[in-house]
Motif scaffolding. Sequence first.
Motif, PDB file in Angstrom:
ATOM      1  N   GLN A  42      -5.083   2.991 -18.483  1.00  0.00           N
ATOM      2  CA  GLN A  42      -6.154   1.959 -19.300  1.00  0.00           C
ATOM      3  C   GLN A  42      -7.273   2.493 -18.679  1.00  0.00           C
ATOM      4  OE1 GLN A  42      -4.964  -2.058 -18.639  1.00  0.00           O
ATOM      5  NE2 GLN A  42      -3.009  -1.657 -19.699  1.00  0.00           N
ATOM      6  N   PRO A  43      -8.409   1.965 -19.231  1.00  0.00           N
ATOM      7  CA  PRO A  43      -9.893   2.350 -18.882  1.00  0.00           C
ATOM      8  C   PRO A  43     -10.115   1.630 -17.559  1.00  0.00           C
ATOM      9  CG  PRO A  43      -9.843   1.509 -21.139  1.00  0.00           C
ATOM     10  CD  PRO A  43      -8.623   1.231 -20.582  1.00  0.00           C
ATOM     11  N   GLY A  44     -10.698   2.498 -16.621  1.00  0.00           N
ATOM     12  CA  GLY A  44     -11.029   1.834 -15.159  1.00  0.00           C
ATOM     13  C   GLY A  44     -10.680   3.042 -14.373  1.00  0.00           C
ATOM     14  N   THR A  45     -10.709   2.674 -13.113  1.00  0.00           N
ATOM     15  CA  THR A  45     -10.281   3.547 -11.893  1.00  0.00           C
ATOM     16  C   THR A  45      -9.018   3.250 -11.109  1.00  0.00           C
ATOM     17  OG1 THR A  45     -11.449   4.985 -10.209  1.00  0.00           O
ATOM     18  CG2 THR A  45     -11.959   2.703 -10.320  1.00  0.00           C
ATOM     19  N   ASN A  46      -8.775   3.920 -10.060  1.00  0.00           N
ATOM     20  CA  ASN A  46      -7.716   3.508  -9.223  1.00  0.00           C
ATOM     21  C   ASN A  46      -8.150   4.165  -7.956  1.00  0.00           C
ATOM     22  OD1 ASN A  46      -6.261   6.267  -9.282  1.00  0.00           O
ATOM     23  ND2 ASN A  46      -6.300   5.720 -11.181  1.00  0.00           N
ATOM     24  N   PRO A  47      -7.376   3.715  -6.945  1.00  0.00           N
ATOM     25  CA  PRO A  47      -7.492   4.221  -5.586  1.00  0.00           C
ATOM     26  C   PRO A  47      -7.373   5.725  -5.377  1.00  0.00           C
ATOM     27  CG  PRO A  47      -6.422   2.159  -5.519  1.00  0.00           C
ATOM     28  CD  PRO A  47      -6.442   2.628  -7.162  1.00  0.00           C
ATOM     29  N   GLU A  48      -6.413   6.308  -6.049  1.00  0.00           N
ATOM     30  CA  GLU A  48      -6.026   7.893  -5.942  1.00  0.00           C
ATOM     31  C   GLU A  48      -7.216   8.483  -6.790  1.00  0.00           C
ATOM     32  OE1 GLU A  48      -3.161   5.341  -4.898  1.00  0.00           O
ATOM     33  OE2 GLU A  48      -3.651   5.435  -7.111  1.00  0.00           O
ATOM     34  N   GLU A  49      -7.706   7.922  -7.794  1.00  0.00           N
ATOM     35  CA  GLU A  49      -8.865   8.988  -8.503  1.00  0.00           C
ATOM     36  C   GLU A  49     -10.055   8.564  -7.438  1.00  0.00           C
ATOM     37  OE1 GLU A  49     -10.378   8.677 -12.796  1.00  0.00           O
ATOM     38  OE2 GLU A  49     -11.109   6.647 -11.633  1.00  0.00           O
ATOM     39  N   LEU A  50     -10.201   7.796  -6.827  1.00  0.00           N
ATOM     40  CA  LEU A  50     -11.530   7.706  -6.023  1.00  0.00           C
ATOM     41  C   LEU A  50     -11.203   8.525  -4.641  1.00  0.00           C
ATOM     42  CD1 LEU A  50     -12.272   3.979  -6.175  1.00  0.00           C
ATOM     43  CD2 LEU A  50     -13.325   5.813  -7.188  1.00  0.00           C
ATOM     44  N   ILE A  51     -10.160   8.650  -4.083  1.00  0.00           N
ATOM     45  CA  ILE A  51      -9.544   9.601  -3.105  1.00  0.00           C
ATOM     46  C   ILE A  51      -9.808  11.130  -3.507  1.00  0.00           C
ATOM     47  CG2 ILE A  51      -7.782  10.416  -1.581  1.00  0.00           C
ATOM     48  CD1 ILE A  51      -6.856   7.693  -1.545  1.00  0.00           C
ATOM     49  N   ALA A  52      -9.355  11.441  -4.699  1.00  0.00           N
ATOM     50  CA  ALA A  52      -9.651  12.640  -5.383  1.00  0.00           C
ATOM     51  C   ALA A  52     -10.928  13.005  -5.281  1.00  0.00           C
ATOM     52  CB  ALA A  52      -8.775  12.844  -6.614  1.00  0.00           C
ATOM     53  N   ALA A  53     -11.724  12.169  -5.725  1.00  0.00           N
ATOM     54  CA  ALA A  53     -13.137  12.308  -5.953  1.00  0.00           C
ATOM     55  C   ALA A  53     -13.955  12.658  -4.677  1.00  0.00           C
ATOM     56  CB  ALA A  53     -13.901  11.187  -6.725  1.00  0.00           C
ATOM     57  N   ALA A  54     -13.584  11.809  -3.835  1.00  0.00           N
ATOM     58  CA  ALA A  54     -14.101  11.964  -2.295  1.00  0.00           C
ATOM     59  C   ALA A  54     -13.703  13.155  -1.785  1.00  0.00           C
ATOM     60  CB  ALA A  54     -13.784  10.811  -1.516  1.00  0.00           C
ATOM     61  N   HIS A  55     -12.119  13.656  -1.821  1.00  0.00           N
ATOM     62  CA  HIS A  55     -12.163  14.921  -1.111  1.00  0.00           C
ATOM     63  C   HIS A  55     -12.609  15.871  -1.874  1.00  0.00           C
ATOM     64  CE1 HIS A  55      -8.334  17.161   0.671  1.00  0.00           C
ATOM     65  NE2 HIS A  55      -9.536  17.187   1.379  1.00  0.00           N
ATOM     66  N   CYS A 124     -13.409  19.362   6.756  1.00  0.00           N
ATOM     67  CA  CYS A 124     -14.207  18.414   5.967  1.00  0.00           C
ATOM     68  C   CYS A 124     -13.680  17.081   6.215  1.00  0.00           C
ATOM     69  CB  CYS A 124     -14.218  18.591   4.395  1.00  0.00           C
ATOM     70  SG  CYS A 124     -13.147  17.986   3.527  1.00  0.00           S
ATOM     71  N   PRO A 125     -14.456  16.082   6.622  1.00  0.00           N
ATOM     72  CA  PRO A 125     -14.212  14.751   7.221  1.00  0.00           C
ATOM     73  C   PRO A 125     -13.030  14.108   6.283  1.00  0.00           C
ATOM     74  CG  PRO A 125     -16.499  14.696   7.103  1.00  0.00           C
ATOM     75  CD  PRO A 125     -16.159  16.054   6.592  1.00  0.00           C
ATOM     76  N   ILE A 126     -13.189  14.250   5.004  1.00  0.00           N
ATOM     77  CA  ILE A 126     -12.145  13.716   4.064  1.00  0.00           C
ATOM     78  C   ILE A 126     -10.741  14.167   4.461  1.00  0.00           C
ATOM     79  CG2 ILE A 126     -11.245  12.957   1.804  1.00  0.00           C
ATOM     80  CD1 ILE A 126     -13.766  11.414   2.963  1.00  0.00           C
ATOM     81  N   SER A 127     -10.771  15.732   4.681  1.00  0.00           N
ATOM     82  CA  SER A 127      -9.574  16.323   4.785  1.00  0.00           C
ATOM     83  C   SER A 127      -8.697  15.658   6.160  1.00  0.00           C
ATOM     84  CB  SER A 127      -9.515  17.709   5.021  1.00  0.00           C
ATOM     85  OG  SER A 127      -9.863  18.465   3.790  1.00  0.00           O
ATOM     86  N   LYS A 128      -9.771  15.471   7.063  1.00  0.00           N
ATOM     87  CA  LYS A 128      -9.376  14.899   8.557  1.00  0.00           C
ATOM     88  C   LYS A 128      -8.854  13.353   8.079  1.00  0.00           C
ATOM     89  CE  LYS A 128     -12.338  17.606  11.361  1.00  0.00           C
ATOM     90  NZ  LYS A 128     -13.380  17.877  12.216  1.00  0.00           N
ATOM     91  N   LEU A 129      -9.486  12.801   7.359  1.00  0.00           N
ATOM     92  CA  LEU A 129      -9.055  11.301   7.014  1.00  0.00           C
ATOM     93  C   LEU A 129      -7.657  11.215   6.468  1.00  0.00           C
ATOM     94  CD1 LEU A 129      -9.948   8.317   7.037  1.00  0.00           C
ATOM     95  CD2 LEU A 129     -10.850   8.872   4.878  1.00  0.00           C
ATOM     96  N   ILE A 134      -4.510   4.596  10.566  1.00  0.00           N
ATOM     97  CA  ILE A 134      -5.304   3.360   9.965  1.00  0.00           C
ATOM     98  C   ILE A 134      -5.005   2.073  10.509  1.00  0.00           C
ATOM     99  CG2 ILE A 134      -5.132   1.955   7.682  1.00  0.00           C
ATOM    100  CD1 ILE A 134      -3.987   4.744   6.202  1.00  0.00           C
ATOM    101  N   THR A 135      -6.124   1.232  10.745  1.00  0.00           N
ATOM    102  CA  THR A 135      -6.336  -0.032  11.445  1.00  0.00           C
ATOM    103  C   THR A 135      -6.343  -0.903  10.325  1.00  0.00           C
ATOM    104  OG1 THR A 135      -8.493   0.134  12.171  1.00  0.00           O
ATOM    105  CG2 THR A 135      -6.570   1.065  13.753  1.00  0.00           C
ATOM    106  N   LEU A 136      -6.060  -2.072  10.546  1.00  0.00           N
ATOM    107  CA  LEU A 136      -6.356  -3.180   9.670  1.00  0.00           C
ATOM    108  C   LEU A 136      -6.479  -4.712  10.364  1.00  0.00           C
ATOM    109  CD1 LEU A 136      -6.177  -4.262   6.759  1.00  0.00           C
ATOM    110  CD2 LEU A 136      -3.835  -4.906   6.994  1.00  0.00           C
ATOM    111  N   ASP A 137      -7.708  -5.180  10.060  1.00  0.00           N
ATOM    112  CA  ASP A 137      -7.884  -6.414  10.748  1.00  0.00           C
ATOM    113  C   ASP A 137      -7.811  -7.633   9.389  1.00  0.00           C
ATOM    114  OD1 ASP A 137     -10.870  -5.349  12.332  1.00  0.00           O
ATOM    115  OD2 ASP A 137      -8.914  -5.626  13.208  1.00  0.00           O
ATOM    116  N   LYS A 138      -7.138  -8.625   9.684  1.00  0.00           N
ATOM    117  CA  LYS A 138      -6.565  -9.451   8.669  1.00  0.00           C
ATOM    118  C   LYS A 138      -7.086 -10.836   9.023  1.00  0.00           C
ATOM    119  CE  LYS A 138      -2.247  -8.303   9.636  1.00  0.00           C
ATOM    120  NZ  LYS A 138      -2.694  -7.188  10.359  1.00  0.00           N
ATOM    121  N   SER A 139      -7.672 -11.578   7.931  1.00  0.00           N
ATOM    122  CA  SER A 139      -8.198 -12.968   8.044  1.00  0.00           C
ATOM    123  C   SER A 139      -7.767 -13.757   6.542  1.00  0.00           C
ATOM    124  CB  SER A 139      -9.596 -13.254   8.405  1.00  0.00           C
ATOM    125  OG  SER A 139     -10.339 -12.658   7.314  1.00  0.00           O
TER     126      SER A 139
END
Length: 142
Positions: A42-55, A124-129, A134-139
């Motif tokens: 469907q139209p829109g984006t997703n996390p994996e597409e954004l990771i691909a663009a960033a990398h 490159c920083p994204i390759s290293k990332l 991964i840490t997570l603060d929750k509230s």
Amino acid sequence: MTTNTASARYEGLGKDGKGSITTRSGVLSGQPYGFGTRFEGQPGTNPEELIAAAHAACFTMATSFGLAKAGFSDGTLDTQCTITLDQADGGFKVTKSALVLKGAIPGISAEDFASIAEEAEKNCPISKLLDCEITLDKSLEG
């Protein structure tokens, strides 16, 4: 040091929920995402597409800077990145980021181009990332 921010909002839960993503720069502003954009085309984006663009962007920029450092001043780089999301252990996991680089750099040897690109891929920083803690603060609000 630089910092950047983005936010995500999800209204409803699970498959029926609808999300939106907004970035500080405004490049994404209420961009829809959800189950349909992630798994049903469907139209829109997703996390994996954004990771691909960033990398792709980070790696291409790192390669460009590596070439400049090596004394090259002209050329074109085109990178495609494919992120693979697989089911694993009852959930999902990003299992692969495949970069495909095409370059046109006058005067460079194939060996030098490969060496500079390999160095950029490692540093490159994204390759290293993509291989990081991964840490997570929750509230909870409300």
